[in-house]
Write an enzyme that holds these catalytic residues in place. Structure first.
Site, PDB file in Angstrom:
ATOM      1  N   SER A 265       4.868  -6.061   2.656  1.00 56.60           N
ATOM      2  CA  SER A 265       3.388  -5.940   3.599  1.00 56.60           C
ATOM      3  C   SER A 265       2.599  -6.794   2.570  1.00 56.60           C
ATOM      4  O   SER A 265       1.498  -7.816   2.897  1.00 56.60           O
ATOM      5  CB  SER A 265       3.377  -4.675   3.883  1.00 56.60           C
ATOM      6  OG  SER A 265       1.642  -4.384   4.658  1.00 56.60           O
ATOM      7  N   LEU A 266       0.986  -5.863   2.429  1.00 61.33           N
ATOM      8  CA  LEU A 266       0.602  -6.122   0.648  1.00 61.33           C
ATOM      9  C   LEU A 266       0.729  -7.255   0.295  1.00 61.33           C
ATOM     10  O   LEU A 266       0.430  -7.976  -0.753  1.00 61.33           O
ATOM     11  CB  LEU A 266      -1.145  -5.247   0.966  1.00 61.33           C
ATOM     12  CG  LEU A 266      -1.492  -5.796  -0.669  1.00 61.33           C
ATOM     13  CD1 LEU A 266      -2.738  -6.326  -0.097  1.00 61.33           C
ATOM     14  CD2 LEU A 266      -1.869  -4.189  -0.954  1.00 61.33           C
TER      15      LEU A 266
ATOM     16  N   HIS B 295       0.713  -2.592  11.217  1.00 60.78           N
ATOM     17  CA  HIS B 295       1.980  -3.514  11.368  1.00 60.78           C
ATOM     18  C   HIS B 295       2.223  -2.899  13.270  1.00 60.78           C
ATOM     19  O   HIS B 295       3.368  -2.888  14.090  1.00 60.78           O
ATOM     20  CB  HIS B 295       2.850  -3.763  10.657  1.00 60.78           C
ATOM     21  CG  HIS B 295       3.318  -3.679   9.332  1.00 60.78           C
ATOM     22  ND1 HIS B 295       2.839  -5.049   9.248  1.00 60.78           N
ATOM     23  CD2 HIS B 295       3.118  -3.036   8.511  1.00 60.78           C
ATOM     24  CE1 HIS B 295       2.252  -5.075   7.868  1.00 60.78           C
ATOM     25  NE2 HIS B 295       2.437  -3.709   7.156  1.00 60.78           N
TER      26      HIS B 295
ATOM     27  N   ARG C  92      -8.902  -7.894   4.620  1.00 62.36           N
ATOM     28  CA  ARG C  92      -8.401  -7.651   5.041  1.00 62.36           C
ATOM     29  C   ARG C  92      -8.025  -5.886   5.525  1.00 62.36           C
ATOM     30  O   ARG C  92      -8.003  -5.039   6.066  1.00 62.36           O
ATOM     31  CB  ARG C  92      -6.374  -7.688   4.485  1.00 62.36           C
ATOM     32  CG  ARG C  92      -5.511  -7.255   5.283  1.00 62.36           C
ATOM     33  CD  ARG C  92      -4.647  -8.136   4.585  1.00 62.36           C
ATOM     34  NE  ARG C  92      -3.139  -7.739   4.810  1.00 62.36           N
ATOM     35  CZ  ARG C  92      -2.011  -6.595   4.717  1.00 62.36           C
ATOM     36  NH1 ARG C  92      -2.715  -5.593   3.698  1.00 62.36           N
ATOM     37  NH2 ARG C  92      -1.033  -6.502   5.482  1.00 62.36           N
TER      38      ARG C  92
ATOM     39  N   GLN D 218       1.665 -11.039  10.477  1.00 56.17           N
ATOM     40  CA  GLN D 218       2.285  -9.788   9.642  1.00 56.17           C
ATOM     41  C   GLN D 218       1.966  -8.135  10.198  1.00 56.17           C
ATOM     42  O   GLN D 218       2.206  -7.478   9.797  1.00 56.17           O
ATOM     43  CB  GLN D 218       2.135 -10.058   8.367  1.00 56.17           C
ATOM     44  CG  GLN D 218       2.436  -8.726   6.990  1.00 56.17           C
ATOM     45  CD  GLN D 218       2.042  -9.354   6.176  1.00 56.17           C
ATOM     46  OE1 GLN D 218       0.788  -8.584   5.916  1.00 56.17           O
ATOM     47  NE2 GLN D 218       2.413  -9.084   4.400  1.00 56.17           N
TER      48      GLN D 218
ATOM     49  N   GLN E  39       0.949  -1.352  -0.331  1.00 55.82           N
ATOM     50  CA  GLN E  39       0.095   0.159  -0.239  1.00 55.82           C
ATOM     51  C   GLN E  39       0.811   1.227   0.201  1.00 55.82           C
ATOM     52  O   GLN E  39       1.930   1.277   1.024  1.00 55.82           O
ATOM     53  CB  GLN E  39      -1.236  -0.025   1.402  1.00 55.82           C
ATOM     54  CG  GLN E  39      -2.251   0.603   1.546  1.00 55.82           C
ATOM     55  CD  GLN E  39      -2.705   0.117   2.238  1.00 55.82           C
ATOM     56  OE1 GLN E  39      -3.236  -0.974   2.309  1.00 55.82           O
ATOM     57  NE2 GLN E  39      -4.270   1.560   2.531  1.00 55.82           N
TER      58      GLN E  39
END
Length: 315
Positions: free
Chosen positions: A92-93, A201, A117, A250, A11
Site C-alpha cells: 500500500s503506502l 482499498h 493522500r 491502488q 500503514q
C-alpha cells in the site's frame, strides 16, 4: 545481478519510538526525518520519538512518518555498502517508498504526496461510516463470496490479500459487520474490526483516488531504475503515466500482496528484506513463502549482518 528483493511496509507499522536505536548509531536516520519534517513544516522526529500516539496515528501524519522511516533504512543500506536489490515492492503506502528507492520519485515530492493522500483518504468517507476487518482462517474465495452475498446496496469487499488465510475486508461499516458475522459462521478462526477510520482499498476511496490523480499529474515521475511490482495489478510499470495510473488505482483496489511476493519468489528471488519499521511484512512473508530467507532491517546491526550474509552469496 543480485538475487534479493526489498519490501517496504505500509500503514500500521508505525509506533512511537520507532528506529530510536538505529538513530542513536546513525545520523542518517534523524537527517531523513528532519528533511521530511521541513517539507511538512513540523518536527516529525519529535512526533515519532515522543508522540503522542494519537497524533502519530493521524493518517496524514502516519503516512509521511512511515515513508521517512523506510527511506532512512534504505539510505543506511546504501551508505553501509549494501548491494542493489533486483526487485522492489511496497505494501500500500510502501509502494511510494519503493518508487523513491527506485529513483522514480524524489523523496520530498513523495512526502508531500503521501501527506495529501492521507488527507484525501480521511475526508473521502465521514468518520464512522467506513470500517476494515481482518478475517483469519478462510480461503480467499469464501471471503469474496460472503462479501458479495451480504453487500446488499452497500460496499464490502477484500481490501488486502495479506497471506494465505489472512484477508482484510473494507467498506461501509454495517456491511463489514454483516460480512464478519457471516465469516464467523463459515468457520473463520477470527474476524476482528481493525482500529482504523478509513476503509482503504475499497470503492469508497474513489473520491480520494480522483483527487490523487490530479495531485500525481503535477508530480515528476521517472522510469524506475529498479523494477517495482505494483499492488493493484502485480505488474511492473516503466512509463510515468502507467505508474501514476497504478498509484491511483491502488487507492480503491485490493492490495494483492500474496501474489506480489509469489511473483518475486517465482522469478527465482528467494531472499527478501523488510526495509522499514516493524516486522509485519516478514511475518506475512513467512506464511506466503516458507522456503524464502527473510530479513528485517530495523534493528541496529541488522543491516550490516544482512549485507555480510548476502554479499557472500553474491560475490
Amino acid at each position: 545481478m543480485s538475487d534479493f528483493a526489498f519490501l517496504f511496509p505500509g500503514q500500521g507499522s508505525q509506533s512511537v519510538g520507532m528506529l530510536a536505536e538505529l538513530a542513536d548509531r546513525h545520523e542518517q536516520v534523524r537527517a531523513t526525518f528532519d528533511q521530511a519534517g521541513s517539507v511538512l513544516g513540523i518536527d516529525l522526529w519529535q512526533l515519532v520519538s515522543k508522540g503522542p500516539e494519537e497524533e502519530l496515528n493521524r493518517t496524514e501524519l502516519t503516512q509521511p512518518a512511515i515513508l521517512a522511516a523506510s527511506v532512512a533504512v534504505w539510505r543506511l543500506w546504501n551508505e553501509l555498502g549494501g548491494p542493489r536489490p533486483a526487485k522492489l515492492a511496497g505494501h500500500s503506502l510502501g509502494e511510494y517508498t519503493a518508487l523513491v528507492a527506485a529513483g522514480s520519485m524524489d523523496f520530498e515530492s513523495a512526502i508531500t504526496v503521501v501527506a495529501e493522500r492521507g488527507r484525501q483518504m480521511q475526508t473521502a468517507v465521514p468518520a464512522g461510516r467506513g470500517a476494515m476487518a481482518a478475517v483469519l482462517g478462510l480461503d480467499d474465495e469464501v471471503v469474496e463470496a460472503i462479501c458479495r452475498e451480504v453487500a446488499e446496496d452497500q460496499v464490502v469487499a477484500p481490501a488486502n490479500y495479506n497471506s494465505p488465510g489472512q484477508i482484510v475486508i473494507a467498506g461501509n461499516a454495517a456491511a463489514v459487520e454483516r460480512a464478519m458475522h457471516k465469516c464467523s459462521e463459515a468457520g473463520a478462526r477470527r474476524a476482528v474490526i481493525l482500529p482504523v477510520s478509513v476503509p482503504s482499498h475499497s470503492e469508497l476511496m474513489k473520491p480520494a483516488a480522483k483527487a490523487m490523480a490530479d495531485v500525481l499529474a503535477e508530480v515528476e515521475i521517472r522510469a524506475p531504475e529498479i523494477p517495482v511490482i505494483h499492488n493493484c495489478d502485480v505488474a511492473e510499470h516503466d512509463d510515468p503515466d502507467g505508474i501514476r495510473s497504478a498509484l491511483v488505482a491502488q487507492l480503491h483496489s485490493p492490495v494483492r500482496w500474496t501474489e506480489s511476493v509469489r511473483t518475486i519468489t517465482g522469478s527465482g528471488i528467494m531472499k527478501l528484506a523488510e526495509c522499514g519499521p516493524g516486522r509485519v511484512l516478514s511475518g506475512l512473508g513467512r506464511r506466503i513463502e516458507r522456503g524464502a530467507q527473510w530479513a528485517a532491517l530495523e534493528q541496529p546491526g541488522a543491516i550490516e549482518q544482512t549485507i555480510e550474509e548476502w554479499r557472500e552469496s553474491n560475490p
